[in-house]
Design an enzyme around this catalytic site. Structure first.
Site, mmCIF file in Angstrom:
data_model
loop_
_atom_site.group_PDB
_atom_site.id
_atom_site.type_symbol
_atom_site.label_atom_id
_atom_site.label_comp_id
_atom_site.label_asym_id
_atom_site.label_seq_id
_atom_site.Cartn_x
_atom_site.Cartn_y
_atom_site.Cartn_z
ATOM 1 N N ASN A 27 -2.315 30.954 40.623
ATOM 2 C CA ASN A 27 -2.682 29.703 39.937
ATOM 3 C C ASN A 27 -3.675 29.956 38.793
ATOM 4 O OD1 ASN A 27 -1.123 28.633 41.904
ATOM 5 N ND2 ASN A 27 -2.744 27.487 42.949
ATOM 6 N N ASN A 39 26.891 21.513 1.711
ATOM 7 C CA ASN A 39 26.044 20.682 2.572
ATOM 8 C C ASN A 39 24.676 21.323 2.816
ATOM 9 O OD1 ASN A 39 28.176 18.886 2.832
ATOM 10 N ND2 ASN A 39 29.039 20.032 4.565
ATOM 11 N N SER A 70 32.273 22.579 3.516
ATOM 12 C CA SER A 70 32.940 21.730 4.498
ATOM 13 C C SER A 70 34.289 22.360 4.789
ATOM 14 C CB SER A 70 33.108 20.339 3.896
ATOM 15 O OG SER A 70 34.231 19.713 4.460
ATOM 16 N N LYS A 129 32.304 20.427 -1.260
ATOM 17 C CA LYS A 129 31.032 20.153 -0.577
ATOM 18 C C LYS A 129 30.129 21.381 -0.469
ATOM 19 C CE LYS A 129 29.913 16.828 1.475
ATOM 20 N NZ LYS A 129 30.440 16.265 2.720
ATOM 21 N N SER A 158 11.302 30.910 38.078
ATOM 22 C CA SER A 158 10.891 30.678 36.688
ATOM 23 C C SER A 158 11.013 31.949 35.854
ATOM 24 C CB SER A 158 9.439 30.188 36.652
ATOM 25 O OG SER A 158 8.606 31.131 37.306
ATOM 26 N N LYS A 182 6.137 25.473 30.633
ATOM 27 C CA LYS A 182 6.394 26.634 29.773
ATOM 28 C C LYS A 182 7.577 26.519 28.827
ATOM 29 C CE LYS A 182 4.162 29.242 33.089
ATOM 30 N NZ LYS A 182 4.132 27.936 33.793
ATOM 31 N N GLN A 187 4.657 24.324 36.483
ATOM 32 C CA GLN A 187 5.568 25.374 36.009
ATOM 33 C C GLN A 187 6.476 24.848 34.889
ATOM 34 O OE1 GLN A 187 7.271 28.157 38.890
ATOM 35 N NE2 GLN A 187 9.266 27.358 38.331
ATOM 36 N N THR A 190 7.597 4.893 -4.561
ATOM 37 C CA THR A 190 7.123 4.158 -3.386
ATOM 38 C C THR A 190 8.325 3.309 -2.961
ATOM 39 O OG1 THR A 190 6.305 2.294 -4.689
ATOM 40 C CG2 THR A 190 4.716 4.021 -4.210
ATOM 41 N N HIS A 191 8.491 3.154 -1.674
ATOM 42 C CA HIS A 191 9.661 2.431 -1.136
ATOM 43 C C HIS A 191 10.966 3.040 -1.637
ATOM 44 C CE1 HIS A 191 6.695 -0.707 -0.133
ATOM 45 N NE2 HIS A 191 6.225 -0.448 -1.337
ATOM 46 N N GLU A 225 18.989 19.808 7.043
ATOM 47 C CA GLU A 225 19.395 18.837 8.071
ATOM 48 C C GLU A 225 18.997 19.325 9.460
ATOM 49 O OE1 GLU A 225 23.327 16.791 6.055
ATOM 50 O OE2 GLU A 225 23.534 18.718 7.035
ATOM 51 N N TYR A 268 -3.722 22.385 41.410
ATOM 52 C CA TYR A 268 -2.439 22.949 40.994
ATOM 53 C C TYR A 268 -1.292 22.297 41.770
ATOM 54 C CZ TYR A 268 1.389 26.055 39.971
ATOM 55 O OH TYR A 268 2.606 26.538 39.559
HETATM 56 N N1 ARG Z 1 5.219 30.028 38.382
HETATM 57 C C1 ARG Z 1 4.051 29.218 38.533
HETATM 58 C C2 ARG Z 1 3.734 28.401 37.273
HETATM 59 O O1 ARG Z 1 4.279 28.658 36.275
HETATM 60 C C3 ARG Z 1 2.855 30.050 38.842
HETATM 61 C C4 ARG Z 1 2.794 30.481 40.229
HETATM 62 C C5 ARG Z 1 1.995 29.616 41.100
HETATM 63 N N2 ARG Z 1 2.859 29.243 42.153
HETATM 64 C C6 ARG Z 1 2.439 28.728 43.289
HETATM 65 N N3 ARG Z 1 3.364 28.501 44.167
HETATM 66 N N4 ARG Z 1 1.197 28.504 43.555
HETATM 67 O O2 ARG Z 1 2.920 27.524 37.293
#
Ligand code: ARG
Length: 463
Positions: free
Chosen positions: A112, A287, A279, A285, A25, A327, A324, A157-158, A292, A319
């Site tokens: 964790n 744009n 364009s 044009k 990660s 993120k 993971q 409206t509409h 958009e 957990y």
């Molecule tokens: N990279 C993990 C996450 O984003 C955190 C690490 C925990 N990993 C684990 N094998 N217990 O959640």
């Protein structure tokens, strides 16, 4: 025997290189380096203070972590893609810098509870930054409102011309939306302001750590009260992405109006060259690409919301590595929303408003029909009867290809005895002035709304 400190065997994937790549990660969680170091420094300090590790070792750990932070910020840090995440990269470098004492940092702390703490810290900052950007956009909307109190446009409206409104009133409608976004972000900040550190892997830690001290050091208002929940909970991430999704909805509606208003058919505004593109084939044009793209990027933020909800649904406590996957959606929805807030601000600040064209659009057709029905009602006719008269009148106009403004006083009088000479006083500006009620479009009310809006902007809302 000292294990190979570059790769922590307990937490790296044990399969082939391909399998390991799958679990890595680092490419996205390196963005949490500052928070990860902050958490580790607070933890090391606490371990030293509470004599869980020798004070001297705690100091070594802290100075090592500070060096690492400087290295990262000077772009001298050598990231190792074979180490799966930010924690392991930092830990490995700490071993290089201070030797075996580095291993003591992991006392009473798991990845964790650390990752849950890191992301909450990151999100608190993110909420504040989003609030700042919403406020910038609000300032622009108020500026435009102030300049356009007396600019008359058709309210729709509409997508049909409905009643005249002041352009300022229309801009301030968006002010309200972004104000709700700010309030929501403040609530998300509070949801994030709970510290999971001390929950360990899931059940707590068998050391007398000082969680109050950790919370104070890290600036958390509250401490989580259930270790299983603390390492499993990502509700605050759902809330954060939802806020972004709603804010993007507002930006997308604004963009859609900008796109419509800038067409030749409407010609209400002219976008600056900076926010349009030509364009490759049609030389005439210009744009509205920026608007958009805001409208289009709304989709990826909605995607992130569905993404995190789907990750959480059916996940057993506590957990699981699935978490993971929280993120990238967080980062992408944040980056997207910030860049769209900035672009929308630029578009608004640089566009030209064609007030004349807006006003002309209120002169044609039947936009004053409701005002005339209200006129009759004020003369004593029940509103339903007034409504019927105006429906008949507008049908008559349509049949004879006339605008309401083409109807003479005599014609009016022949339709109903409630009509008087003062019927000719009814125009768009009369209509707007008559909506002198809190929240209405009359100039007085708009001035009052602008004053309130400015107060809201000036109120400290960064948490
Ligand atoms: N990279 C993990 C996450 O984003 C955190 C690490 C925990 N990993 C684990 N094998 N217990 O959640």
């Amino acid at each position: 025997m000292t294990p190979n400190k570059k790769i922590n065997p307990a937490s790296s994937a044990r399969g082939s290189e391909l399998a390991s790549k799958f679990t890595v990660s680092l490419k996205f969680d390196k963005r949490l380096y500052k928070q990860d170091i902050e958490v580790s420094i607070a933890h090391a300090k606490m371990l030293g203070n509470e004599k869980i590790i020798p004070l001297n070792d705690s100091k070594k750990i802290i100075s090592g972590l500070k060096i690492i932070k400087k290295e990262i910020e000077a772009r001298n840090f050598k990231w190792d893609n074979k180490l799966e995440d930010i924690h392991m990269n930092l830990e490995s470098r700490l071993y290089e810098l201070i030797g075996d004492n580095a291993g003591k940092l992991h006392t009473a702390k798991s990845r964790n509870d650390q990752i849950a703490t890191d992301i909450r810290l990151w999100l608190k900052d993110a909420c504040n930054n989003l609030i700042d950007h919403c406020k910038n956009l609000q300032s622009t909307l108020v500026k435009l409102a102030e300049e356009n109190i007396n600019t008359i446009m058709p309210g729709y409206t509409h997508l049909q011309r409905a009643q005249p409104v002041s352009l300022a009133h229309h801009f301030l409608a968006y002010f309200e939306m972004f104000n709700r976004d700010i309030e929501r972000l403040k609530n998300v900040f509070d949801s994030c302001d709970v510290m999971p550190l001390g929950s360990g892997a899931l059940s707590g830690v068998p050391y007398k750590i000082n969680r109050e001290y950790l919370a104070k050091e890290l600036g958390f208002k509250k401490i989580s009260s259930n270790s299983i929940d603390a390492v499993s909970d990502r509700d605050f991430i759902v809330e954060f992405i939802l806020c972004n999704a709603i804010c993007m909805t507002h930006l997308s509606r604004l963009s859609e109006e900008i796109i419509i208003w800038s067409t030749d058919e409407f010609n209400f505004i002219e976008l600056s060259d900076e926010y349009t593109s030509g364009s490759s084939i049609m030389p005439q044009k210009r744009n509205p690409d920026f608007s958009e793209l805001i409208r289009g990027k709304t989709g990826r933020v909605y995607g992130a919301l569905i993404g995190i909800l789907s990750v959480l649904k059916g996940l057993p406590l506590s957990y699981n590595r699935d978490l993971q996957e929280d993120k990238e959606g967080v980062f992408d929805s944040y980056d997207t929303t910030i860049s769209c807030l900035q672009s929308a601000n630029g578009i608004l600040l640089n566009m030209k408003i064609n007030a004349k064209q807006m006003e002309i659009s209120t002169e044609k057709g039947f936009i004053l029909a409701t005002d005339i029905a209200d006129y009759l009602t004020k003369k004593g006719l029940p509103f339903r009867d007034s409504h019927i008269i105006m429906t008949n009148l507008s049908n008559h106009c349509k049949k004879n290809r006339k605008n309401l403004s083409d109807i003479s006083i005599e014609e009016y009088k022949s339709i109903s005895t409630f009509f008087d000479d003062d019927i000719k006083n009814i125009n768009a500006s009369y209509s707007i002035k008559s909506k002198d009620i809190i929240g209405g479009t009359a100039p007085n009310q708009i001035k009052y709304a602008i004053k309130n809006s400015k107060n809201l902007i000036n109120k400290k809302s960064r948490k």
